[in-house]
Design an enzyme around this catalytic site. Structure first.
Site, PDB file in Angstrom:
ATOM      1  N   ARG A 107      29.441  75.378  -7.829  1.00  0.00           N
ATOM      2  CA  ARG A 107      28.629  74.176  -7.585  1.00  0.00           C
ATOM      3  C   ARG A 107      29.573  73.013  -7.297  1.00  0.00           C
ATOM      4  NH1 ARG A 107      25.976  70.086 -11.684  1.00  0.00           N
ATOM      5  NH2 ARG A 107      25.032  68.757 -10.119  1.00  0.00           N
ATOM      6  N   HIS A 152      26.305  63.123  -5.983  1.00  0.00           N
ATOM      7  CA  HIS A 152      26.858  63.126  -7.340  1.00  0.00           C
ATOM      8  C   HIS A 152      27.452  61.735  -7.581  1.00  0.00           C
ATOM      9  CE1 HIS A 152      28.105  66.052 -10.666  1.00  0.00           C
ATOM     10  NE2 HIS A 152      28.552  64.868 -11.068  1.00  0.00           N
ATOM     11  N   GLU A 197      21.849  64.090 -12.102  1.00  0.00           N
ATOM     12  CA  GLU A 197      21.726  63.215 -13.273  1.00  0.00           C
ATOM     13  C   GLU A 197      21.255  61.794 -12.955  1.00  0.00           C
ATOM     14  OE1 GLU A 197      25.032  63.276 -15.954  1.00  0.00           O
ATOM     15  OE2 GLU A 197      24.817  65.416 -16.340  1.00  0.00           O
ATOM     16  N   ASN A 335      21.546  69.900 -16.919  1.00  0.00           N
ATOM     17  CA  ASN A 335      22.892  69.718 -17.467  1.00  0.00           C
ATOM     18  C   ASN A 335      22.731  69.410 -18.943  1.00  0.00           C
ATOM     19  OD1 ASN A 335      23.772  69.871 -14.843  1.00  0.00           O
ATOM     20  ND2 ASN A 335      24.459  67.739 -14.701  1.00  0.00           N
ATOM     21  N   TYR A 337      24.939  68.934 -22.770  1.00  0.00           N
ATOM     22  CA  TYR A 337      26.219  68.878 -23.479  1.00  0.00           C
ATOM     23  C   TYR A 337      26.099  68.743 -24.991  1.00  0.00           C
ATOM     24  CZ  TYR A 337      28.630  68.510 -19.006  1.00  0.00           C
ATOM     25  OH  TYR A 337      29.113  68.784 -17.749  1.00  0.00           O
ATOM     26  N   GLU A 403      25.209  72.570 -15.650  1.00  0.00           N
ATOM     27  CA  GLU A 403      26.432  72.081 -16.293  1.00  0.00           C
ATOM     28  C   GLU A 403      26.342  72.274 -17.790  1.00  0.00           C
ATOM     29  OE1 GLU A 403      27.944  68.079 -15.649  1.00  0.00           O
ATOM     30  OE2 GLU A 403      27.234  68.156 -13.574  1.00  0.00           O
TER      31      GLU A 403
END
Ligand code: NOJ
Length: 500
Positions: A107, A152, A197, A335, A337, A403
């Site tokens: 990606r 991005h 995002e 994504n 985290y 991600e």
């Protein structure tokens, strides 16, 4: 006796109700189940974080170039992405690393301002056109599939000068750029991501001003930005759907990032749901159902009234816009985290901002481990909870993890902490699949240490170290790259697994 046992059951329910993930998963063991056949593994990067060559071969300036050139102090170590990992020249090195790890797909993002230096399609940069073709050819030659992110975070500065994501024209600027990319690179790309995002773009870029372009417009500009992001995504997706999908047979979606929000006590469950709707639902709800989540419509209207605004600060969508946005995805891309705890507020805050509009407080526990600066806390159970929440909220849809990864400051080659992070997060992912959540791919961020926005090179997330003090910027394998390679080969997170 009967009354006594009922009381015990009642107390038991109360106790369970106030258990958070830390207690629930205190004795958690990494699963010995394998990833299912056909599950895909990838790695990710983004143009500004790796390409460098910020003004070479006709590239135009974009908002992060401008941001760091004008405000070097905004980056933790005073560095910027002018050179980054020089992947503009060294992309074959990156692909060599991917090949070594054995990933199914890569990606990456296209730099809008490299292809269209002025942002608009009347000036296409031929060098950039050739650069991305060579990159895609190299990936094809190595048998690595391609997932492309069109945006991005790197808006051409020429467009920002006209208001950027606050100007309604951005919907057409973006659609033109996206259409050009479908046209030029459609045959190379398996999955498209329009925008990465939106939360960071709007709430940090145009809300608190911490990210480029550094516009401070909390509670107002950040919503205008969100509205335009959704319309731009939708319009570009529709062009793809009607004009390119029939021949290309590829797919297209948007990446919405979300941490997990865990209720601090059973009394905070509604607050945690509200926070999830403000963070994830704000972007995904319109794309699945057509409009903002109801709790956002209600909260922002209520707060705006108290604050003396004539109308809600959350801009409404017209019926046509709702129809345009609704259903513009082929799969959910996420994504993820880390995790936050959520508490309902006893006193509302009347600050004009998206954060205050949710009406709740969130925080991370000191006991959660981190090797990084700031928020990269390791809370693997939050990942499993988020995946189950997505299924409950949007239905049985395909989910791709675009991600996941963890940062440290030194880029150590013996990165056991990263192996533990990957192993535990990927384990909760297998558990979720086993519970029926339809996750089909996992993307690790990132293949190489790269320029981590305002954390500069102090935020290292790669499974390959890039030696910034050597002018050749060599990529050197970390232990985590060997671990990930083995997971890809064996589909197993441990030394041994049971067969599915
Ligand atoms: C999400 C962003 O998409 C990416 O650019 C960033 O490097 C990672 N998070 C890690 O912070």
């Amino acid at each position: 006796m009967k009354v006594f046992s009922s009381l015990l059951i009642f107390l038991g329910i109360l106790a369970i109700g106030s258990t958070d993930g830390d207690e629930e998963f205190a004795n958690y063991n990494v699963t010995n189940r394998k990833y299912p056949d056909g599950f895909k593994f990838g790695v990710a990067t983004a143009a500004y974080q790796i390409e460098g060559a910020w003004n070479l071969d006709g590239k135009g300036e974009q908002i992060w170039d401008t941001f760091f050139h004008e405000h070097p102090e905004r980056s933790n170590d005073g560095t910027n992405g002018d050179v980054a990992t020089d992947s503009y020249h060294l992309y074959k090195e990156d692909i060599r690393c991917m090949k070594e790890v054995g990933v199914d797909y890569y990606r990456l993002s296209i730099a809008w301002s490299r292809l269209l230096p002025d942002g608009t399609i009347d000036n296409v940069n031929k060098n950039a056109k050739n650069y991305y073709t060579s990159l895609f050819e190299e990936l094809r030659a190595n048998g690595i599939e391609v997932m492309v992110t069109l945006y991005h975070w790197d808006l051409p500065t020429a467009l920002e000068k006209q208001g950027g994501w606050l100007n309604p024209q951005v919907v057409d600027w973006f659609t033109d750029y996206a259409t050009l990319c479908y046209h030029l690179y459609g045959t190379y790309v398996k999955d498209w991501v329009t925008i990465n995002e939106p939360k960071q773009i709007c709430h940090v870029g145009y809300g608190d001003g911490g990210y480029a372009p550094g516009v401070r417009s909390p509670g107002v500009g950040e919503y205008t930005c969100a509205r335009h992001i959704l319309l731009a995504h939708a319009k570009a997706w529709r062009v793809f759907d009607t004009q390119y999908r029939p021949t290309l047979k590829s797919r297209n979606t948007i990446v919405v990032d979300s941490d997990w929000y865990e209720p601090a006590t059973s009394a905070d469950e509604e607050a945690a749901e509200t926070k999830l709707q403000f963070v994830h639902g704000m972007y995904m709800h319109p794309i699945v159902f057509g409009n903002w989540p109801q709790i956002m419509i209600d909260n922002v209207a209520k707060f705006s009234q108290v604050q003396g605004f004539n109308e809600s600060r959350l801009p409404a969508f017209s019926n046509e816009e709702i129809e345009l946005i609704k259903g513009t995805f082929d799969f959910i891309a996420i994504n993820h985290y880390t995790t936050y705890m959520v508490k309902a507020r006893s006193q509302p805050s009347y600050a004009v901002s998206w954060v205050a509009d949710s009406g709740v407080d969130s925080y991370q526990k000191d006991t959660w481990e981190t090797a990084a600066i700031g928020w990269f806390k390791k809370v693997p159970w939050g990942f499993g909870k988020l995946l189950r929440w997505l299924r409950k909220t949007y239905g049985d849809l395909e989910i791709v993890v675009t991600e996941n990864g963890v940062s440290d400051r030194d880029g150590s080659l013996q990165d056991q902490h990263r192996i533990e992070y990957i192993k535990n997060y990927m384990s909760h992912l297998i558990d979720a699949i086993h519970d029926g959540v339809r996750v089909t791919s996992y993307t690790l961020w990132s293949i190489i240490d790269n320029f981590e926005w305002t954390q500069g090179f102090n935020g290292k997330l790669g499974i390959y170290f890039v030696n910034q003090s050597d002018p050749n910027l060599p990529r050197i394998a970390k232990d985590s790259s060997r671990y990930y390679a083995n997971v890809i080969k064996t589909k197993c997170l441990l030394d041994q697994c049971v067969d599915n």
